[in-house]
Design an enzyme around this catalytic site. Structure first.
Site, mmCIF file in Angstrom:
data_model
loop_
_atom_site.group_PDB
_atom_site.id
_atom_site.type_symbol
_atom_site.label_atom_id
_atom_site.label_comp_id
_atom_site.label_asym_id
_atom_site.label_seq_id
_atom_site.Cartn_x
_atom_site.Cartn_y
_atom_site.Cartn_z
ATOM 1 N N LYS A 205 52.008 21.084 55.347
ATOM 2 C CA LYS A 205 52.851 22.206 54.939
ATOM 3 C C LYS A 205 52.199 23.476 55.474
ATOM 4 C CE LYS A 205 52.912 23.765 50.708
ATOM 5 N NZ LYS A 205 53.266 24.123 49.321
HETATM 6 C C1 5RP Z 1 52.231 27.650 45.677
HETATM 7 C C2 5RP Z 1 52.515 26.737 46.791
HETATM 8 C C3 5RP Z 1 53.936 26.468 47.065
HETATM 9 O O1 5RP Z 1 54.139 25.063 47.027
HETATM 10 C C4 5RP Z 1 54.317 26.924 48.469
HETATM 11 O O2 5RP Z 1 53.764 28.189 48.732
HETATM 12 C C5 5RP Z 1 55.846 27.002 48.598
HETATM 13 O O3 5RP Z 1 56.313 27.920 47.666
HETATM 14 P P1 5RP Z 1 56.940 29.307 48.194
HETATM 15 O O4 5RP Z 1 58.184 28.970 48.966
HETATM 16 O O5 5RP Z 1 57.234 30.097 46.931
HETATM 17 O O6 5RP Z 1 55.893 29.937 49.047
HETATM 18 O O7 5RP Z 1 51.647 26.187 47.455
HETATM 19 O O8 5RP Z 1 50.896 27.584 45.328
#
Ligand code: 5RP
Length: 293
Positions: A205
């Site tokens: 991710k």
């Molecule tokens: C928060 C995270 C979230 O899973 C990731 O950042 C996705 O959320 P957003 O779209 O709000 O950024 O790691 O700790």
């Protein structure tokens, strides 16, 4: 370890050439994994589109209650029809999410940060493999901090999770965190995503940035794109569209869904892009029609 002087910057990404080692299983880089790993990955990535809509609500693990996530027990059941994966903590899942739901689970497995400290880069593996198995996790999400003070410990966490994940056939999603001293450049994200994949993460991710196609081309496992801070629905849909067009196999959105005035319609509009080939403009029209705006 090769010495780093005279390092030549990579430049030949063969963007137009599909991933070569793909004959057999549709998830990038998973061809030689065992059945159980493939089953978990198939729970995450839709076999028809090859993509996924992860709904991220794990923010509470270091933010506590944040706007839009005040009542997970009310929000999550409403969103279930429009998402593929629940990306949350074991505490949120066990207390607020009906187990009879049929969604995949990306289990937030590391912790140790809070909004009260500046350096968020020192986390630990908080959920052991036994509880990940109990939670029927389809992947374990491990925060990693390339270039930050906590780099070594976060990569140690990632490697430990990959080691136990391989033993019990649970994939690992490496989460690229962007520390305060890092810039969101393609150079940083190319480095971070490739390191995580080389260490054995099955999903990465990360964030969208310029030259995103090159980041995807150089990463031998699927990339999902985090939504980041709340922006307009139009901009969030554009981000989803650009990510998919750039080769991402999905999005992992939180704030741009749960801080939207219409979370369900927003998740549905994102799904149109991720699974049905909608453009961002078409998805925005869908969203407006669905919300009578
Ligand atoms: C928060 C995270 C979230 O899973 C990731 O950042 C996705 O959320 P957003 O779209 O709000 O950024 O790691 O700790």
């Amino acid at each position: 370890m090769a010495d780093t002087d005279g390092l030549k910057i990579a430049k030949d990404y063969h963007i137009s050439e599909p991933f070569a080692n793909q004959n057999g299983f549709y998830v990038r880089g998973a061809n030689h994994l065992d059945w159980g790993m493939k089953k978990h990955l198939a729970n995450i990535f839709n076999p028809k589109s090859g993509n996924t809509v992860m709904f991220a609500f794990d923010h509470g693990y270091f933010m506590g209650s944040t706007s839009g996530l005040e009542r997970l027990d009310l929000l999550i059941p409403r969103l279930l029809p429009w998402i593929d994966v629940l990306m949350g903590t074991r505490g949120a899942l066990r207390t607020c999410v009906p187990p009879e739901n049929r969604k995949a689970v990306a289990l937030r497995t590391t912790s140790g940060s809070s909004m009260l400290n500046d350096d968020l880069s020192h986390e630990v593996i908080a959920v052991d493999i036994e509880d990940a198995i109990r939670m029927n996790a389809d992947c374990m999400a491990i925060q990693t901090f390339i270039g930050a003070d906590g780099q070594l410990s976060s990569l140690d966490n990632l490697s430990r999770a990959i080691n136990t994940g391989l033993r019990f056939s649970i994939p690992v999603m490496g989460v690229v965190a962007v520390g305060k001293q890092m810039e969101r450049t393609d150079r940083f994200f190319k480095l971070a995503t490739r390191i995580l994949a080389e260490l054995g993460a099955n999903i990465i991710k990360t964030y969208y940035c310029e030259n995103f196609e090159e980041i995807v081309a150089a990463c031998p496992v699927p990339i999902v794109v985090a939504g980041g801070k709340k922006v307009s629905e139009e901009e969030a849909l554009q981000l989803a569209y650009n990510s998919i067009q750039g080769g991402a196999k999905g999005v992992d959105m939180g704030r741009n869904i749960f801080q939207s005035l219409h979370p369900c319609e927003m998740a549905a509009a994102i799904g149109k892009i991720v699974h049905e080939g909608f453009t961002d403009k078409e998805a925005l029209e869908f969203y407006k029609d669905a919300t009578n705006k």
